[in-house]
Motif scaffolding. Structure first.
Motif, PDB file in Angstrom:
ATOM      1  N   GLY A   8       0.772  -1.228   0.000  1.00 12.64           N
ATOM      2  CA  GLY A   8       0.000   0.000   0.000  1.00 12.64           C
ATOM      3  C   GLY A   8       0.803   1.277   0.000  1.00 12.64           C
ATOM      4  O   GLY A   8       0.220   2.366  -0.086  1.00 12.64           O
ATOM      5  N   GLY A   9       2.108   1.177   0.094  1.00  7.98           N
ATOM      6  CA  GLY A   9       2.924   2.372   0.069  1.00  7.98           C
ATOM      7  C   GLY A   9       2.929   3.012  -1.305  1.00  7.98           C
ATOM      8  O   GLY A   9       2.512   2.413  -2.290  1.00  7.98           O
ATOM      9  N   GLY A  10       3.395   4.242  -1.342  1.00  6.16           N
ATOM     10  CA  GLY A  10       3.454   4.953  -2.601  1.00  6.16           C
ATOM     11  C   GLY A  10       3.677   6.425  -2.405  1.00  6.16           C
ATOM     12  O   GLY A  10       4.041   6.881  -1.319  1.00  6.16           O
ATOM     13  N   LEU A  11       3.456   7.164  -3.465  1.00 11.09           N
ATOM     14  CA  LEU A  11       3.628   8.615  -3.460  1.00 11.09           C
ATOM     15  C   LEU A  11       2.276   9.291  -3.300  1.00 11.09           C
ATOM     16  O   LEU A  11       1.317   8.962  -4.005  1.00 11.09           O
ATOM     17  CB  LEU A  11       4.289   9.067  -4.759  1.00 11.09           C
ATOM     18  CG  LEU A  11       4.442  10.569  -4.979  1.00 11.09           C
ATOM     19  CD1 LEU A  11       5.383  11.163  -3.935  1.00 11.09           C
ATOM     20  CD2 LEU A  11       4.956  10.840  -6.381  1.00 11.09           C
ATOM     21  N   PRO A  14       0.904  16.144  -0.015  1.00  6.39           N
ATOM     22  CA  PRO A  14       0.564  16.595   1.336  1.00  6.39           C
ATOM     23  C   PRO A  14      -0.938  16.809   1.480  1.00  6.39           C
ATOM     24  O   PRO A  14      -1.582  17.362   0.592  1.00  6.39           O
ATOM     25  CB  PRO A  14       1.338  17.897   1.474  1.00  6.39           C
ATOM     26  CG  PRO A  14       2.504  17.726   0.553  1.00  6.39           C
ATOM     27  CD  PRO A  14       1.966  16.956  -0.622  1.00  6.39           C
ATOM     28  N   GLY A  15      -1.469  16.363   2.605  1.00  3.14           N
ATOM     29  CA  GLY A  15      -2.895  16.454   2.845  1.00  3.14           C
ATOM     30  C   GLY A  15      -3.673  15.263   2.348  1.00  3.14           C
ATOM     31  O   GLY A  15      -4.866  15.128   2.658  1.00  3.14           O
ATOM     32  N   GLY A  16      -3.029  14.413   1.600  1.00  2.00           N
ATOM     33  CA  GLY A  16      -3.683  13.249   1.047  1.00  2.00           C
ATOM     34  C   GLY A  16      -3.766  12.098   2.024  1.00  2.00           C
ATOM     35  O   GLY A  16      -3.349  12.203   3.178  1.00  2.00           O
ATOM     36  N   SER A  17      -4.293  10.990   1.536  1.00  2.00           N
ATOM     37  CA  SER A  17      -4.493   9.813   2.365  1.00  2.00           C
ATOM     38  C   SER A  17      -3.907   8.583   1.707  1.00  2.00           C
ATOM     39  O   SER A  17      -3.778   8.498   0.487  1.00  2.00           O
ATOM     40  CB  SER A  17      -5.989   9.581   2.620  1.00  2.00           C
ATOM     41  OG  SER A  17      -6.576  10.666   3.310  1.00  2.00           O
ATOM     42  N   LEU A  18      -3.579   7.625   2.537  1.00  5.65           N
ATOM     43  CA  LEU A  18      -3.024   6.371   2.072  1.00  5.65           C
ATOM     44  C   LEU A  18      -3.322   5.314   3.124  1.00  5.65           C
ATOM     45  O   LEU A  18      -3.306   5.608   4.324  1.00  5.65           O
ATOM     46  CB  LEU A  18      -1.522   6.507   1.860  1.00  5.65           C
ATOM     47  CG  LEU A  18      -0.807   5.552   0.899  1.00  5.65           C
ATOM     48  CD1 LEU A  18      -1.357   5.704  -0.513  1.00  5.65           C
ATOM     49  CD2 LEU A  18       0.691   5.832   0.913  1.00  5.65           C
ATOM     50  N   TYR A  94       7.628   2.245   6.126  1.00  8.70           N
ATOM     51  CA  TYR A  94       6.736   1.788   7.176  1.00  8.70           C
ATOM     52  C   TYR A  94       6.824   0.280   7.322  1.00  8.70           C
ATOM     53  O   TYR A  94       6.762  -0.452   6.331  1.00  8.70           O
ATOM     54  CB  TYR A  94       5.297   2.207   6.873  1.00  8.70           C
ATOM     55  CG  TYR A  94       5.044   3.671   7.150  1.00  8.70           C
ATOM     56  CD1 TYR A  94       4.272   4.070   8.238  1.00  8.70           C
ATOM     57  CD2 TYR A  94       5.597   4.652   6.330  1.00  8.70           C
ATOM     58  CE1 TYR A  94       4.055   5.408   8.504  1.00  8.70           C
ATOM     59  CE2 TYR A  94       5.392   5.995   6.599  1.00  8.70           C
ATOM     60  CZ  TYR A  94       4.616   6.372   7.680  1.00  8.70           C
ATOM     61  OH  TYR A  94       4.406   7.707   7.946  1.00  8.70           O
ATOM     62  N   TYR A  95       6.959  -0.171   8.557  1.00  4.32           N
ATOM     63  CA  TYR A  95       7.127  -1.581   8.853  1.00  4.32           C
ATOM     64  C   TYR A  95       5.991  -2.108   9.715  1.00  4.32           C
ATOM     65  O   TYR A  95       5.601  -1.471  10.691  1.00  4.32           O
ATOM     66  CB  TYR A  95       8.439  -1.831   9.597  1.00  4.32           C
ATOM     67  CG  TYR A  95       9.678  -1.491   8.812  1.00  4.32           C
ATOM     68  CD1 TYR A  95      10.308  -2.452   8.021  1.00  4.32           C
ATOM     69  CD2 TYR A  95      10.234  -0.218   8.864  1.00  4.32           C
ATOM     70  CE1 TYR A  95      11.448  -2.147   7.308  1.00  4.32           C
ATOM     71  CE2 TYR A  95      11.376   0.097   8.149  1.00  4.32           C
ATOM     72  CZ  TYR A  95      11.984  -0.873   7.379  1.00  4.32           C
ATOM     73  OH  TYR A  95      13.125  -0.564   6.674  1.00  4.32           O
ATOM     74  N   GLN A 120       7.487   1.743   1.273  1.00  7.76           N
ATOM     75  CA  GLN A 120       7.868   3.154   1.221  1.00  7.76           C
ATOM     76  C   GLN A 120       6.652   4.047   1.075  1.00  7.76           C
ATOM     77  O   GLN A 120       5.809   3.835   0.196  1.00  7.76           O
ATOM     78  CB  GLN A 120       8.826   3.400   0.051  1.00  7.76           C
ATOM     79  CG  GLN A 120       9.214   4.862  -0.151  1.00  7.76           C
ATOM     80  CD  GLN A 120      10.129   5.370   0.937  1.00  7.76           C
ATOM     81  OE1 GLN A 120      11.122   4.726   1.262  1.00  7.76           O
ATOM     82  NE2 GLN A 120       9.803   6.533   1.499  1.00  7.76           N
ATOM     83  N   VAL A 121       6.583   5.053   1.919  1.00  9.72           N
ATOM     84  CA  VAL A 121       5.567   6.093   1.822  1.00  9.72           C
ATOM     85  C   VAL A 121       6.282   7.417   1.613  1.00  9.72           C
ATOM     86  O   VAL A 121       7.124   7.807   2.417  1.00  9.72           O
ATOM     87  CB  VAL A 121       4.687   6.167   3.081  1.00  9.72           C
ATOM     88  CG1 VAL A 121       3.758   7.375   3.017  1.00  9.72           C
ATOM     89  CG2 VAL A 121       3.884   4.884   3.242  1.00  9.72           C
TER      90      VAL A 121
END
Length: 125
Positions: A8-11, A14-18, A94-95, A120-121
């Motif tokens: 689920g990580g990615g680019l 700012p202000g966005g969600s993941l 993130y782990y 990676q986020v």
């Protein structure tokens, strides 16, 4: 052995969600704790959130309170980290982590027994 696989990580701007997911396999999770940690380049790995598998009690680092939510899906043996209002300082690997301990915040690295490979986020405009 316990295997943990994050996704689920990615680019994101700012202000966005993941939302991150962690699929766990290998053991029963009725008396364990799952946690999320993150590590930015040049910094120490830090606690983000944890959830006691059986009681669904959650804990959060002050830096993410009100923005991140940890949850679990018993049927899927999965733990999730919903991240809202993301900031550039949230950028990190993130782990997902598994602890044999059944309760408590468990914010220290040594309290966990198994770790995922990390995802990676990146929060950037």
């Amino acid at each position: 052995q316990v295997q943990l696989v994050e996704d689920g990580g990615g680019l994101v701007q700012p202000g966005g969600s993941l939302t991150l997911s962690c699929a766990a396999s290998g053991r029963s999770f009725s008396s364990t704790t799952m946690g999320w940690f993150r590590q930015a380049p040049g910094l120490e790995r830090e606690f983000v959130a944890s959830i006691n598998w059986n009681w669904r009690v959650t804990y959060y680092a002050d830096s993410v309170k009100g923005r991140f939510t940890i949850s679990k899906d018993n049927a899927k043996n999965a733990v999730y980290l919903q991240m809202n209002s993301l900031k550039p300082e949230d950028t990190a690997v993130y782990y997902c982590a598994y602890s044999r301990r059944a309760s408590g915040e468990l914010h220290r690295l040594h309290e966990y027994d198994y770790w995922g490979q990390g995802t990676q986020v990146t929060v950037s405009s």
